[in-house]
Design a protein around this motif. Structure first.
Motif, PDB file in Angstrom:
ATOM      1  N   GLU A 140       0.800  -1.184  -0.096  1.00  0.00           N
ATOM      2  CA  GLU A 140      -0.125  -0.106   0.104  1.00  0.00           C
ATOM      3  C   GLU A 140       0.903   1.296   0.046  1.00  0.00           C
ATOM      4  N   GLY A 141       1.886   1.255   0.921  1.00  0.00           N
ATOM      5  CA  GLY A 141       2.850   2.306   0.636  1.00  0.00           C
ATOM      6  C   GLY A 141       3.240   2.720  -0.665  1.00  0.00           C
ATOM      7  N   LYS A 142       3.810   1.485  -1.279  1.00  0.00           N
ATOM      8  CA  LYS A 142       4.293   1.657  -2.593  1.00  0.00           C
ATOM      9  C   LYS A 142       3.040   2.207  -3.526  1.00  0.00           C
ATOM     10  N   ARG A 143       2.080   1.711  -3.597  1.00  0.00           N
ATOM     11  CA  ARG A 143       0.904   2.154  -4.291  1.00  0.00           C
ATOM     12  C   ARG A 143       0.763   3.727  -4.220  1.00  0.00           C
ATOM     13  N   GLN A 144       0.458   4.260  -3.030  1.00  0.00           N
ATOM     14  CA  GLN A 144       0.334   5.595  -2.695  1.00  0.00           C
ATOM     15  C   GLN A 144       1.535   6.453  -3.161  1.00  0.00           C
ATOM     16  N   ALA A 145       2.626   5.844  -3.243  1.00  0.00           N
ATOM     17  CA  ALA A 145       3.866   6.524  -3.609  1.00  0.00           C
ATOM     18  C   ALA A 145       3.762   6.868  -4.863  1.00  0.00           C
ATOM     19  N   GLU A 146       3.377   5.732  -5.750  1.00  0.00           N
ATOM     20  CA  GLU A 146       3.289   5.741  -7.129  1.00  0.00           C
ATOM     21  C   GLU A 146       2.161   6.728  -7.384  1.00  0.00           C
ATOM     22  N   ALA A 147       1.078   6.885  -6.717  1.00  0.00           N
ATOM     23  CA  ALA A 147      -0.063   8.003  -7.042  1.00  0.00           C
ATOM     24  C   ALA A 147       0.490   9.172  -7.069  1.00  0.00           C
ATOM     25  N   VAL A 148       1.261   9.603  -5.905  1.00  0.00           N
ATOM     26  CA  VAL A 148       1.772  10.882  -5.635  1.00  0.00           C
ATOM     27  C   VAL A 148       2.588  11.332  -6.887  1.00  0.00           C
ATOM     28  N   PHE A 149       3.457  10.382  -7.327  1.00  0.00           N
ATOM     29  CA  PHE A 149       4.218  10.706  -8.615  1.00  0.00           C
ATOM     30  C   PHE A 149       3.603  10.881  -9.886  1.00  0.00           C
ATOM     31  N   ALA A 150       2.416  10.157  -9.954  1.00  0.00           N
ATOM     32  CA  ALA A 150       1.493  10.265 -11.111  1.00  0.00           C
ATOM     33  C   ALA A 150       0.519  11.397 -10.973  1.00  0.00           C
ATOM     34  N   ALA A 151       0.430  12.101  -9.979  1.00  0.00           N
ATOM     35  CA  ALA A 151      -0.593  13.324  -9.778  1.00  0.00           C
ATOM     36  C   ALA A 151      -0.178  14.290 -10.655  1.00  0.00           C
ATOM     37  N   GLY A 152      -0.701  14.531 -11.984  1.00  0.00           N
ATOM     38  CA  GLY A 152      -0.377  15.455 -12.975  1.00  0.00           C
ATOM     39  C   GLY A 152       0.778  15.147 -13.764  1.00  0.00           C
ATOM     40  N   PRO A 153       0.612  15.806 -15.073  1.00  0.00           N
ATOM     41  CA  PRO A 153       1.582  15.314 -15.985  1.00  0.00           C
ATOM     42  C   PRO A 153       2.766  16.070 -16.123  1.00  0.00           C
ATOM     43  N   ASP A 154       3.085  16.927 -15.138  1.00  0.00           N
ATOM     44  CA  ASP A 154       4.379  17.541 -15.149  1.00  0.00           C
ATOM     45  C   ASP A 154       5.614  16.979 -14.501  1.00  0.00           C
TER      46      ASP A 154
END
Length: 300
Positions: A140-154
């Motif tokens: 879950e920690g890894k999933r949410q870390a991925e989500a942070v990096f994926a938030a937005g195209p920038d």
């Protein structure tokens, strides 16, 4: 000469990646807390990645072509990294894990689309600083870390979802030795009643994969796993081949802790995206005996 930053990476496949980068002529900056020296030929910056000010001070005005983050485990760490490196790098490579698929209950190999980080909810209020909580919620920690990096195209990034890693004489996990000890003693090895096979990758192959990824331009999640899957029995048989007086006894248990590398749910990954992008994986059954020999100190 490329400027590469590696966060963590002092052991196992991380140090192998750094060796490949320096051998290719890249200038490598290693960021860690200073508990151990990085491989020779690198620039060493000491910083606590959980402390944004510490990380900013250590980096100074440095910029990088690519950052490889080997030790991002929580959304809090990802938030800090995204803020600090957004203006410092053109591409960010996070080492993620097959464990992001822990809720996918299917016998078929799982593709990257099964877990879309853009659809994962981020919960900063969870006790991510508690080691026991983090250990119990690794996927879950890894999933949410991925989500942070994926938030937005920038923020161009890659999340390399790594299969279970085998091989090398420096495997610090103790999982192969767990089996070896029981096989030597003829003790039962606990497995779930429905014990599914999993995909794996050799320690040298994942170092090759990360090195290749640094030089590519694709983004988003990508599975890194050798072709084919291995069962607990196949792994035990490969270990037993080096322990002629040992005996493999698998015992199915309905409840309680089971041995590592035994799974009631699927940990098989579909590697077709990486294959289509141009990476040539090996076959797990072809390198399994070598991997076990390396870890047990039985190599040539």
């Amino acid at each position: 000469m490329r400027e590469i930053c590696v966060i963590g990476g002092n052991r196992y496949f991380g140090k192998r990646l750094i060796g490949r980068l320096t051998a290719a002529g890249d200038r490598v900056t290693v960021v860690n807390r200073g508990s151990s020296a990085p491989p020779a030929g690198t620039v060493h910056l000491i910083a606590d990645r959980d402390d944004e000010d510490s990380l900013e001070r250590a980096l100074g005005s440095r910029t990088f072509d690519v950052v490889v983050d080997q030790v991002c485990y929580t959304p809090r760490q990802a938030e800090i990294a995204r803020r600090v490196f957004a203006r410092r790098t053109g591409r960010y490579v996070m080492t993620s894990t097959v464990e992001v698929y822990e809720d996918e209950d299917t016998a078929a190999p799982v593709g990257e689309g099964a877990v879309d980080p853009r659809a994962v909810a981020v919960h900063h209020d969870l006790p991510w600083d508690d080691p026991e909580f983090l250990d119990a919620h690794y996927g879950e920690g890894k999933r949410q870390a991925e989500a942070v990096f994926a938030a937005g195209p920038d923020f161009p990034h890659v999340a390399v979802r790594v299969a279970h890693v085998l091989g090398g004489d420096d495997d610090f996990t103790g999982r192969v030795e767990h089996y070896a000890e029981r096989i030597r003693a003829g003790e039962a090895i606990a497995v779930p009643p429905v014990n599914r096979p999993a995909t794996y990758i050799h320690v040298e192959e994942i170092a090759d994969f990360l090195f290749w990824t640094v030089g590519e331009t694709f983004t988003g999640p990508v599975n890194a796993a050798s072709h084919g899957s291995l069962s607990t029995g196949e792994l035990c048989d490969a270990i037993a081949a080096h322990l002629p007086d040992g005996k493999v006894l698998l015992r199915a248990v309905e409840a309680g802790e089971v041995s590592p590398f035994s799974f009631s749910r699927s940990y098989g990954m579909d590697n077709s995206r990486a294959t289509k992008l141009g990476f040539a994986f090996g076959d797990a059954r072809e390198w399994l005996a070598r991997a076990v020999a390396e870890t047990l100190g039985k190599g040539d």
